[in-house]
Design a protein around this motif. Structure first.
Motif, short mmCIF file in Angstrom:
data_model
loop_
_atom_site.label_atom_id
_atom_site.label_comp_id
_atom_site.label_asym_id
_atom_site.label_seq_id
_atom_site.Cartn_x
_atom_site.Cartn_y
_atom_site.Cartn_z
N ALA A 123 34.99 43.04 31.37
CA ALA A 123 35.68 43.77 32.45
C ALA A 123 36.45 42.80 33.34
O ALA A 123 37.60 43.05 33.70
CB ALA A 123 34.66 44.55 33.28
N LEU A 124 35.83 41.67 33.64
CA LEU A 124 36.49 40.68 34.51
C LEU A 124 37.74 40.11 33.85
O LEU A 124 38.73 39.82 34.53
CB LEU A 124 35.50 39.55 34.83
N GLN A 126 39.98 41.46 32.47
CA GLN A 126 41.19 42.27 32.72
C GLN A 126 42.02 41.68 33.86
O GLN A 126 43.21 41.97 33.98
CB GLN A 126 40.79 43.71 33.07
N LEU A 127 41.38 40.86 34.68
CA LEU A 127 42.07 40.25 35.82
C LEU A 127 43.27 39.43 35.35
O LEU A 127 44.33 39.45 35.96
CB LEU A 127 41.09 39.38 36.60
N ALA A 440 43.65 49.94 41.67
CA ALA A 440 42.39 49.77 40.95
C ALA A 440 42.46 50.45 39.58
O ALA A 440 41.97 49.93 38.58
CB ALA A 440 41.24 50.36 41.77
N SER A 443 44.42 48.31 37.32
CA SER A 443 43.71 47.09 36.92
C SER A 443 42.68 47.35 35.82
O SER A 443 42.25 46.44 35.14
CB SER A 443 43.03 46.46 38.14
N THR A 444 42.29 48.61 35.66
CA THR A 444 41.32 48.92 34.60
C THR A 444 41.98 49.60 33.40
O THR A 444 41.29 50.03 32.48
CB THR A 444 40.21 49.84 35.13
#
Lengths: 574, 278
Positions: A123-124, A126-127, A440, A443-444
């Motif tokens: 998940a991180l 994706q930053l 948000a 970002s996902t």
């Protein structure tokens, strides 16, 4: 508005004589001919239908010709996909089909996306891993499905996953493959009817059906099936018995009023109930053009002041509970699948030996399927066994609440937002319009937001154009590849790879919450279809962050607690 | 009338926890500083490092916004913590410098950045209480990025209305009035400050202009005047949105640079203290 335009046109003598649109202007399949109808009528199941029972405007031959089509299927073809919504039933003419009982076939095999949650590091990532190019894709075609150019049929044998499921793949001369022994199946053959409950009851398909030997089936769209059931006693009995067996018993068992009865009593009740349907199956189409239809235009199922002959169990769709208020109706609540209407009033009149009149009106919102449980059945089997008197959640609402208190409920019902189980509601008095929710979301989702922060508004409440993950998901009806589906957690998601960009779902969504986007490769080059020369499109929508740890990012990102995902039934009515 | 349980629920348990934790930190620091002073220790170290830790927590709120993809808790609770710790930092700062204003030149620059950050934070808090409700009351909802397009559409509509009036009435009153008065009005947002102050000057001004115009118009022209008036009032509401959205955007350009400057100055201050004072 339309009436005014029409009056002006007539006044100006701008009229043209034309045939009135008819139900069968657009047959299900134009290739169905009279000889096909003759062939069908030669078969026992259709030949025995008494054509005289059908009205002149709706002849049996007309139904068979215009509401049916004959499909030739090859071994491995998928006829019904578990979890899909569909509006057709299938009658097997020749050949064999297998129904997968358990376990279900793998999601990828059925064109579904993998909705396993990402890990923390994934998940991180994706930053820095999200694409800077809007709507770019690594891959636009599915790896596990084979889609033909015109009709997006799915052939299970051609899937690369097949080797894991079938111990032997079919030979060139199409021998039947053997399904891995861990999959329990049953075989359907000539004369069997399948898919009728999901088609008429507007529920999910409960099993996957695929072709094991070359087969011919007749697909009957729901309108035709409804009318055959209506005018032919044999088909009615067959479909009703099937509904009783497959759906009704489970519904009764889960209802608090019937759950404590023994199974044989429930079976006796099931055998005595009546099935009714109201409203339009394709309500979403008319809703788009006629938003704001008042309660008076809705089909009345049970009317205030009238004699109550039974309780009504909602099988599918939505119903409005209202009471007369001046020259209008005041909405007190709405009901959906599994809810019961009239039980408290019938019980009270039975207990007090009093008058048996309804205190509220029940009307259909769009399509409604109800099960009418006669009063005699309730008196015989149910009332005596109740530990406490039944109480409806709306009976005291009229007295306890001011009319203005229910404005939001009226609006939500009128706009059909009640369909949503995860509607995105923004409190505009708290929202500073910072768009942190949109950021948000982007970002996902690889840099692409999957909702728009605008929509319909009532008072300070904004329902955004974000997928509401409806309990009656009209978008899921008709997807040719099964790309749009419901996950085990209830979210309606689209598998991007198996989406062929046909826009069926986007056109069906009454709330305009599905967007078609043109996709590019990772370098930003537009992708063009080799055959048509047109841009490749994909359907996109909110997936409730199904694969993200921590749930919907939009909710977590709002610093002012202005954004909520709500189910109107639990969060507003109850 | 809300019951006490409703009020408690509205406040939110976690918000209460934020305030409670900030009070506890303050008490702990006060105890440590007092103890340090009575034992001839360096009490400024306690308050300084506490302040540094609080500033780090405050800065993390911004980092959390960038990390929406991982479950770091709801931004709402982070904001509550941000506010509570922001207030706490004022008390710690006063303890740290033993007053409201430091003596040294460098420290005074640091104080300026600190107070600007705090003041803008308080203003931001008040803005988030006032502005959303004001925007909701307009009954319109306009996405800020689309405001220019909306104004352009209104301008096109107004010009089309004027052209039609010229063609249909053969009188140039409305078109002359548009060129002299409304052309400027429809070009870009107007009366921004008055909108921010909550005034209704735009409506007042429009009423006067249309009153003046209506003296020279017959019934046919009045239909166009009314159409123009509706467009002008819509434009006033768009301007109202623009003014408030602009303020919200501008606020970021005050608070964030002040905080960034403060963090840089704190870093240098920490370095100086460690090199020369310890």
């Amino acid at each position: 508005m339309i009436g005014k335009t029409l009056r002006v046109a007539m006044a100006e003598n701008k009229t043209q004589v034309s045939d009135r649109p008819n139900r069968w202007d657009q047959p299900f399949d134009t290739s169905m001919g009279e000889e096909d109808v003759d062939a069908l009528l030669q078969r026992r199941e259709f030949g025995h239908i008494c054509a005289e029972n059908f009205p002149d405007a709706l002849p049996l031959r007309g139904i068979l010709r215009n509401d049916c089509r004959i499909m030739q299927l090859a071994p491995g073809d998928l006829l019904i996909r578990e979890g899909d919504y569909g509006n057709s039933a299938f009658y097997i003419l020749d050949g064999d089909l297998d129904v997968v009982i358990q376990p279900a076939l793998p999601a990828a095999m059925l064109g579904r996306s993998d909705t396993r949650k990402r890990g923390f590091l994934s998940a991180l990532s994706q930053l820095w891993g999200n694409s800077k190019i809007p709507e770019s894709r690594d891959r636009i075609r599915p790896t596990e499905l084979s889609l033909s150019a015109n009709v997006a049929t799915v052939n299970l044998y051609q899937s690369s996953l097949a080797s894991k499921i079938f111990t032997g793949l079919p030979a060139a001369d199409s021998d039947q493959p053997t399904l891995d022994s861990k999959y329990q199946t049953t075989t359907l053959s000539s004369g069997d009817l399948v898919g009728e409950i999901a088609a008429l009851g507007r529920t999910q398909r409960t099993a996957t059906v695929f072709v094991t030997k070359s087969a011919r089936v007749i697909e009957i769209r729901w309108q035709g099936l409804r009318d055959i059931r209506k005018y032919d006693a044999t088909w009615k009995r067959k479909i009703d018995d099937s509904y009783r067996e497959k759906m009704l018993k489970a519904m009764l068992a889960s209802s608090p009023y019937f759950a404590n009865l023994d199974e044989s009593t429930r079976d006796r009740i099931a055998s005595q109930v009546l099935f009714e349907s109201y409203g339009s199956y394709e309500w979403s189409h008319s809703y788009k053009g006629n938003s704001g239809i008042g309660t008076r235009a809705e089909p009345i199922v049970a009317e205030e002041g009238h004699y109550a002959d039974g309780a009504l169990l909602i099988g599918a769709g939505f119903a409005r509970v209202s009471v007369k208020q001046g020259h209008g109706y005041r909405t007190l609540s709405y009901l959906r699948a599994g809810d019961l209407f009239g039980m408290d009033e019938l019980y009270a009149s039975w207990k007090d030996n009093g008058e048996n009149h309804l205190a509220h009106t029940l009307s259909a919102l769009g399509y409604l399927h109800v099960v009418r449980i006669p009063l005699t059945v309730l008196k015989t089997y149910v009332f005596d066994s109740l530990e406490s008197p039944p109480e409806s959640k709306w009976s005291s609402r009229q007295v306890e609440r001011d009319i203005a208190d229910d404005a939001l409920l009226e609006w939500a019902v009128e706009e059909r937002f009640i369909n949503g189980t995860q509607a995105m509601l923004i409190d505009q008095d708290r929202c500073v319009r910072c768009d942190d929710c949109v950021s948000a979301c982007a970002s996902t989702h690889d840099g692409n937001p999957r909702f728009l922060r605008h929509g319909k508004r009532h008072d300070k409440w904004l329902i955004t154009n974000a997928c509401m993950h409806c309990s009656d998901p009209t978008c899921m009806i008709g997807c040719p590849t099964g790309a749009i589906h419901r996950t085990a957690r209830g979210a309606v998601v689209i598998n991007d790879e198996s989406c062929i960009g046909c826009a069926t779902c986007a056109n069906s969504c009454p709330y305009n919450n599905i967007r078609m986007v043109q996709v590019t490769d990772r370098k930003g080059n537009a992708l063009i279809d080799r055959t048509t020369g047109l841009a490749v499109n994909k359907a996109t929508k909110c997936d409730l962050c199904s694969t993200q740890p921590g749930g919907p990012a939009c909710v977590r990102a709002c610093p002012h607690d202005a954004l909520k995902r709500i189910d109107f039934q639990t969060d507003l009515v109850s | 009338m809300k019951s006490s349980s409703t009020v408690f629920s509205a406040l939110g348990f976690k918000a209460l926890l934020s305030w409670l934790s900030s009070v506890l930190v303050l008490v702990a620091v006060a105890v440590a500083v007092t103890w340090s002073q009575t034992h001839l220790g360096r009490s400024a170290l306690w308050s300084g490092y506490s302040l540094l830790a609080i500033m780090a927590v405050l800065s993390l709120f911004h980092v959390r916004k960038r990390l929406s993809m991982i479950p770091l808790g709801r931004a709402y609770w982070w904001q509550k913590l941000h506010i509570a710790f922001g207030v706490l930092s004022i008390a710690l700062y006063v303890v740290h410098i033993d007053g409201w204003w430091p003596i040294g030149g460098y420290e005074q620059w640091l104080a300026i950045f600190f107070y600007v950050a705090i003041a803008s934070g308080i203003v931001g808090y008040l803005m988030q209480l006032i502005i959303p409700g004001r925007l909701t009351e307009t009954q319109d909802e306009i996405i800020v990025e689309r405001i220019n397009d909306v104004i352009a559409d209104l301008r096109d509509g107004a010009r089309a209305c004027v052209e039609r009036s010229l063609a249909e009435t053969q009188a140039n009153t409305i078109s002359r009035f548009y060129i002299e008065t409304f052309d400027r009005y429809f070009r870009r947002p107007r009366f921004v400050f008055n909108h921010l102050l909550g005034g209704r000057f735009a409506e007042h001004w429009l009423a006067n202009q249309f009153d003046a115009l209506s003296h020279y118009c017959d019934a046919t022209e009045m239909a166009f005047v009314e159409e123009l008036h509706d467009l002008a009032l819509t434009k006033a509401r768009v301007d109202y949105h623009y003014a408030h959205m602009l303020l919200l955007k501008l606020w970021l350009f005050v608070h964030i640079p002040a905080v960034v400057g403060l963090v840089l100055l704190i870093g240098w201050h920490w370095l100086l203290v460690n090199i020369y004072a310890l």
